[in-house]
Write a protein that holds these residues in place. Structure first.
Motif, PDB file in Angstrom:
ATOM      1  N   ILE A  66       0.831  -1.203   0.000  1.00 22.04           N
ATOM      2  CA  ILE A  66       0.000   0.000   0.000  1.00 22.04           C
ATOM      3  C   ILE A  66       0.869   1.258   0.000  1.00 22.04           C
ATOM      4  O   ILE A  66       1.974   1.267   0.538  1.00 22.04           O
ATOM      5  N   ASP A  87      -4.177   3.423  -1.539  1.00 20.92           N
ATOM      6  CA  ASP A  87      -4.300   3.052  -0.126  1.00 20.92           C
ATOM      7  C   ASP A  87      -4.720   1.604   0.077  1.00 20.92           C
ATOM      8  O   ASP A  87      -4.758   1.123   1.207  1.00 20.92           O
ATOM      9  N   SER A 121     -10.936  11.525  -5.039  1.00 19.06           N
ATOM     10  CA  SER A 121     -11.469  11.687  -3.685  1.00 19.06           C
ATOM     11  C   SER A 121     -10.817  10.700  -2.731  1.00 19.06           C
ATOM     12  O   SER A 121     -10.572  11.001  -1.574  1.00 19.06           O
ATOM     13  N   GLU A 122     -10.506   9.488  -3.219  1.00 25.92           N
ATOM     14  CA  GLU A 122      -9.822   8.531  -2.345  1.00 25.92           C
ATOM     15  C   GLU A 122      -8.411   9.018  -2.019  1.00 25.92           C
ATOM     16  O   GLU A 122      -7.873   8.741  -0.964  1.00 25.92           O
ATOM     17  N   TYR A 169      -4.621  11.503   1.336  1.00 26.71           N
ATOM     18  CA  TYR A 169      -3.210  11.118   1.368  1.00 26.71           C
ATOM     19  C   TYR A 169      -2.347  12.112   0.613  1.00 26.71           C
ATOM     20  O   TYR A 169      -1.237  11.790   0.220  1.00 26.71           O
ATOM     21  N   THR A 202      -0.628  14.559   1.381  1.00 28.46           N
ATOM     22  CA  THR A 202       0.700  14.886   1.903  1.00 28.46           C
ATOM     23  C   THR A 202       1.634  13.680   1.861  1.00 28.46           C
ATOM     24  O   THR A 202       2.786  13.807   1.494  1.00 28.46           O
ATOM     25  N   GLN A 203       1.139  12.484   2.236  1.00 29.52           N
ATOM     26  CA  GLN A 203       2.090  11.362   2.271  1.00 29.52           C
ATOM     27  C   GLN A 203       2.159  10.573   0.969  1.00 29.52           C
ATOM     28  O   GLN A 203       3.155   9.933   0.720  1.00 29.52           O
ATOM     29  N   SER A 259       7.289  14.533   0.050  1.00 28.53           N
ATOM     30  CA  SER A 259       6.395  14.441   1.197  1.00 28.53           C
ATOM     31  C   SER A 259       7.201  14.301   2.490  1.00 28.53           C
ATOM     32  O   SER A 259       6.862  14.878   3.512  1.00 28.53           O
ATOM     33  N   THR A 301      -6.662  16.767   7.714  1.00 30.31           N
ATOM     34  CA  THR A 301      -5.355  17.258   7.274  1.00 30.31           C
ATOM     35  C   THR A 301      -5.183  18.730   7.650  1.00 30.31           C
ATOM     36  O   THR A 301      -4.135  19.147   8.141  1.00 30.31           O
ATOM     37  N   LYS A 345      -4.432   7.960   9.571  1.00 33.16           N
ATOM     38  CA  LYS A 345      -3.353   8.024   8.589  1.00 33.16           C
ATOM     39  C   LYS A 345      -2.344   9.112   8.929  1.00 33.16           C
ATOM     40  O   LYS A 345      -1.251   9.135   8.399  1.00 33.16           O
ATOM     41  N   ASP A 346      -2.731  10.034   9.813  1.00 31.67           N
ATOM     42  CA  ASP A 346      -1.839  11.141  10.157  1.00 31.67           C
ATOM     43  C   ASP A 346      -1.023  10.894  11.424  1.00 31.67           C
ATOM     44  O   ASP A 346      -0.238  11.748  11.834  1.00 31.67           O
ATOM     45  N   ARG A 399       2.615  11.212  10.850  1.00 33.48           N
ATOM     46  CA  ARG A 399       3.023  12.594  10.586  1.00 33.48           C
ATOM     47  C   ARG A 399       3.073  13.382  11.895  1.00 33.48           C
ATOM     48  O   ARG A 399       3.998  14.160  12.130  1.00 33.48           O
ATOM     49  N   LYS A 458      -4.518  -2.928   9.978  1.00 35.41           N
ATOM     50  CA  LYS A 458      -3.221  -2.508   9.464  1.00 35.41           C
ATOM     51  C   LYS A 458      -3.361  -1.559   8.270  1.00 35.41           C
ATOM     52  O   LYS A 458      -2.734  -0.492   8.237  1.00 35.41           O
ATOM     53  N   VAL A 459      -4.192  -1.920   7.315  1.00 37.06           N
ATOM     54  CA  VAL A 459      -4.246  -1.166   6.060  1.00 37.06           C
ATOM     55  C   VAL A 459      -5.034   0.135   6.202  1.00 37.06           C
ATOM     56  O   VAL A 459      -4.580   1.190   5.787  1.00 37.06           O
ATOM     57  N   VAL A 460      -6.222   0.053   6.793  1.00 41.58           N
ATOM     58  CA  VAL A 460      -7.058   1.254   6.853  1.00 41.58           C
ATOM     59  C   VAL A 460      -6.649   2.154   8.017  1.00 41.58           C
ATOM     60  O   VAL A 460      -6.687   3.368   7.919  1.00 41.58           O
ATOM     61  N   PHE A 520      -3.675   1.854   9.982  1.00 38.09           N
ATOM     62  CA  PHE A 520      -2.244   1.885  10.297  1.00 38.09           C
ATOM     63  C   PHE A 520      -1.996   1.361  11.706  1.00 38.09           C
ATOM     64  O   PHE A 520      -1.229   1.935  12.482  1.00 38.09           O
ATOM     65  N   PRO A 532     -13.541   9.080   2.718  1.00 37.08           N
ATOM     66  CA  PRO A 532     -12.508   8.258   2.069  1.00 37.08           C
ATOM     67  C   PRO A 532     -12.154   7.022   2.894  1.00 37.08           C
ATOM     68  O   PRO A 532     -11.972   5.941   2.357  1.00 37.08           O
TER      69      PRO A 532
END
Lengths: 300, 522
Positions: free
Chosen positions: A71, A85, A257-258, A262, A264-265, B29, B248, B268-269, B272, B321-323, B325, B378
């Motif tokens: 991913i 993702d 939209s998905e 993300y 930034t990363q 990034s 974000t 997901k952040d 960061r 894990k995937v959605v 983290f 999302p």
């Protein structure tokens, strides 16, 4: 349209040279090819069409195949445009997404043409109460809405999904065509050849379809081409907002939209579909300009 | 024509840049986040230590705890109001406006001793009459308070003396203290309510450490230190709440803007936020559960085997894990690990596609397809596509439909769905995570699930005051729910809060509230 005619015509120059109609077509094509930007747009469109048609052979991966071990990977030799993702290959999704975008663009405009041209034709030809007070007022009302807001409302009423989105977009573009066709018909109707046709006792339907419509065709084609670009953006917007293409089918708008979360990363998830929307719309616009130049008899 | 072509040129250039940016995405990034960190202010540079800015994920709709339905309201209430009892980090009940309490042996009478010398921010003294006024206000059907269903077991309220109040319940109700640690236990000023009427929601007055100053809709909400506060005098003079619906944006404002602490960051952040040099991140498991609600009254989920097949086909660890983290805990029951009712012997199983296929075969159905309704974010879309792909391996055809969250709740309440991605924010007492959800005709039982044994166990558990006995009952409920699978528990959310390094005094309680009273700058 005329472009394909010309391509088949090219191998037989001698036999066809004599026809004045073809000579003017050749001239028109010459005008088209003078417009470099238009040609570039046409070429990019051609590439998109090829990508869309041959997607299963051209895409390096299954666009729906999720790989949880891969991913959010950046662009690499393995995945040119990176992965998203869910570990899906972004390039493959873009290639399949071209199908959705082109389909949405063309079918929505076809719907708008199918409804708008007959109404505009009849309305402009017969005029009177129905034309002035019913049809024109309804189109005015529809045109006064921002088109995306109207498309959103209609898509929400019809329910989410690509087919409904195309219908919604088609309906939103319909009044543009009604207006355009009506204006053309109003202008043509005063011409002498129409008067002559009426005097000759030709039926109204025949006059409309065989005499007026062909003379009004050029601006309709240009408008249709440009509307395809608008329809592609509308579909992307609806998909972006969740009312268009439903997952997991890849569409540029839903990819955008998905990917937005993300940005930034893993910017590649959103940037590539964004770039393709931009390029597709841009090339249709410049291609449309080229077609307009080609069809404009005043530009000799 | 010429001018149009000229106009196009800048777009082409932008497109080119976007393309290059995308190609170099990885490095840019990384570069981006580290420069973010450097540009933020560091602890030593803060000059104004009198103002703290809290970033919220939404604008609080209204400020009357008796009328509140939005979770985000409660964040602001932590400044303006006190509750009768509070909870600590380990979910124990601790005194706040009530200094001590006694529960009668039959579990039906609660006697509270109230704190003395407490003033509302408008000068009204806090006493037993004020408490009685508050409960009677919430119990009045004319007000239409969402709190009513939480406290409708109250039979009678007696003022024993100025600082003692006795509440009689119609039947024993173990979660009563937990209810009082939330909005139903927040005491508002009777004087202000009488004066403002409905407008009280815009001019709130409580006993909390900060008094309300102003609220600009979708903008700043300002509170200021209440100098006559009964507790420790807050170190910070002014607190400003600002809404940032986009995760974000919220985090960016924390890293390089004037925000000092945010009430939540996206999973997901987390990385960061952790890598930003000027931030620290605190996390705790929260009280709720998340998963898929199945309508047990419609096809195909009226068939228990089909529900079981879904239940064991999903790889909860991969989802975490995937959605997320790994920012959440895979779930098997309504009770997260923070709860004493968590069934520790109900381990998260490995996804078993073969067994799921077998179950689907036994169900006697073929070509099973259904629509999964989700809200259009999302993260939800990503989760739904994972579920779709995992169930496809078993032979399910899953259609994903995105519906706006309010509509989604409405449709599930009306039974207009097959499967829906709806979860629960959770309550301190396990009863709040189970009774309304899984008893027959429970107020949140949109699965239309009905199992007489579960009804009996949950009824028994809410009327018993013996925690050990209750734990045994909830363990049995968890097992039955796993087997019946009316709801597919996927994960227990965790709460992540990020704040500037120099923010001190934050205690992360699983109710995920920012208690502002003890916040200060280093």
């Amino acid at each position: 349209m005329s472009q394909t005619n010309a391509q088949t015509a090219a191998p037989y120059p001698n036999r066809l040279e004599s026809s004045p109609r073809l000579r003017s077509l050749k001239k028109a094509l010459g005008r088209f090819f003078q417009n470099k930007l238009g040609v570039a747009g046409g070429l990019f469109l051609l590439i998109l069409v090829i990508l869309a048609i041959f997607a299963p052979w051209l895409a390096p991966y299954n666009p729906m195949k999720q790989d949880y071990m891969a991913i959010l990977q950046g662009p690499s030799a393995k995945h040119w445009f990176g992965t998203d993702d869910l570990g899906r290959d972004v390039l493959s999704r873009i290639i399949y997404g071209a199908r959705v975008s082109l389909k949405a663009g063309i079918i929505s405009v076809a719907i708008a043409l199918a409804i708008g041209v007959p109404i505009g034709l009849i309305s402009g030809y017969f005029r009177g109460f129905w034309d002035e007070f019913i049809i024109m007022r309804i189109t005015d009302a529809m045109l006064s809405f921002p088109s995306l807001v109207l498309a959103l409302t209609l898509a929400a009423v019809f329910g989410a999904g690509l087919n409904n989105a195309m219908l919604a977009i088609g309906l939103v573009y319909t009044p543009h065509f009604i207006r355009l066709v009506r204006g053309q018909v109003l202008a043509q109707r005063e011409r002498e050849y129409v008067e002559a046709a009426i005097a000759a006792g030709i039926s109204h339907w025949r006059i409309m379809l065989r005499h007026i419509l062909p003379n009004a065709w050029a601006p309709i084609m240009v408008q249709a081409t440009l509307s395809v670009a608008g329809a592609i953006i509308s579909e992307a917007s609806l998909s972006f907002l969740g009312l268009g293409t439903q997952p997991p089918t890849p569409s540029w708008g839903s990819m955008l939209s998905e990917g937005q979360g993300y940005i930034t990363q893993a910017p590649w998830i959103a940037v590539f579909p964004g770039l393709f929307i931009f390029l597709a719309v841009m090339s249709i616009n410049v291609f449309g300009d080229g077609v307009r130049d080609m069809l404009d008899p005043k530009l000799k | 024509m010429k001018t149009l072509r000229k106009a196009i040129l800048p777009f082409v250039v932008i497109a080119l840049f976007a393309f290059l940016a995308a190609c170099g995405g990885q490095s840019s990034s990384n570069g981006g986040s580290s420069s973010d960190a450097k540009s933020g202010q560091s602890a030593s540079t803060r000059t104004d230590k009198s103002k703290l800015v809290i970033g919220l994920d939404a604008d609080p709709p209204q400020l009357d705890p008796a009328m509140s339905t939005a979770a985000v309201d409660r964040q602001v209430y932590q400044s303006i109001y006190n509750t009768l009892v509070d909870i600590d980090k380990n979910l124990n009940y601790v005194p706040e406006l009530a200094t001590s309490w006694k529960i009668s042996d039959d579990g039906k009478t609660y006697t509270f001793n109230l704190r003395k010398n407490v003033l509302f921010q408008d000068g009204t003294p806090f006493n037993a009459e004020a408490v009685k006024f508050n409960f009677e206000r919430m119990l009045d059907p004319k007000l239409g308070s969402p709190r009513l269903s939480e406290i409708n077991l109250i039979d009678k309220i007696t003022v024993v003396d100025d600082y003692t109040i006795r509440i009689h319940l119609k039947q024993p109700y173990a979660p009563f203290l937990s209810v009082l640690s939330d909005r139903a236990g927040m005491m508002v000023s009777p004087t202000a309510v009488k004066k403002e009427g409905k407008d009280f929601a815009n001019h709130p007055v409580g006993t909390g450490p900060y008094k309300f100053v102003k609220h600009v809709k979708q903008g700043d909400l300002v509170v200021e230190r209440f100098d006559k506060y009964w507790g420790n005098k807050p170190k910070i003079k002014t607190i400003v709440y600002k809404p940032f619906p986009d995760g974000t944006t919220r985090l960016t404002n924390l890293i390089s803007g004037d925000v000092d602490i945010v009430n939540t960051i996206d999973y997901k952040d987390i990385k960061r936020a952790n890598s930003a040099a000027n931030l620290k991140v605190s996390s705790t498991e929260s009280l709720g559960f998340q998963g898929i609600q199945l309508n047990t009254k419609v096809k195909p989920f009226d068939n228990k085997k089909v529900r079981q097949a879904v239940n064991i086909a999903l790889d909860r660890n991969a989802i975490a894990k995937v959605v997320f983290f790994n920012g959440v805990v895979p779930a098997t029951s309504p009770f997260p690990e923070t709860s004493w009712a968590h069934p520790s012997d109900l381990q998260v199983p490995k996804a078993d596609v073969a067994k799921a296929k077998q179950l689907l075969k036994e169900s006697g159905l073929s070509n099973v397809s259904f629509t999964l309704k989700i809200s259009p974010s999302p993260q939800e879309k990503q989760l739904a596509q994972m579920i779709q792909s995992m169930l496809q391996q078993v032979g399910f055809k899953v259609k994903i439909e995105m519906v706006e969250f309010g509509t989604l709740l409405e449709q599930t309440a009306e039974g207009d769905y097959q499967a829906a991605r709806v979860g629960w924010s959770g309550r301190t007492d396990p009863d709040g995570n189970a009774y309304a959800w899984f008893t027959t005709n429970g107020t949140l039982n949109y699965m239309k699930y009905s199992n007489p044994e579960v009804d009996k166990l949950l009824q028994e558990a809410r009327t018993s005051l013996d925690q050990e006995k209750r734990k045994a009952l909830y363990d049995r409920v968890s097992k039955i729910l796993w087997d019946d699978a009316p709801y597919i528990f996927l994960y227990y959310p965790k709460d992540y809060k990020a704040m500037k390094n120099d923010v001190e005094g934050f205690v992360h309680v699983p109710d995920i509230m920012i208690r502002t009273e003890n916040l200060q700058f280093k």
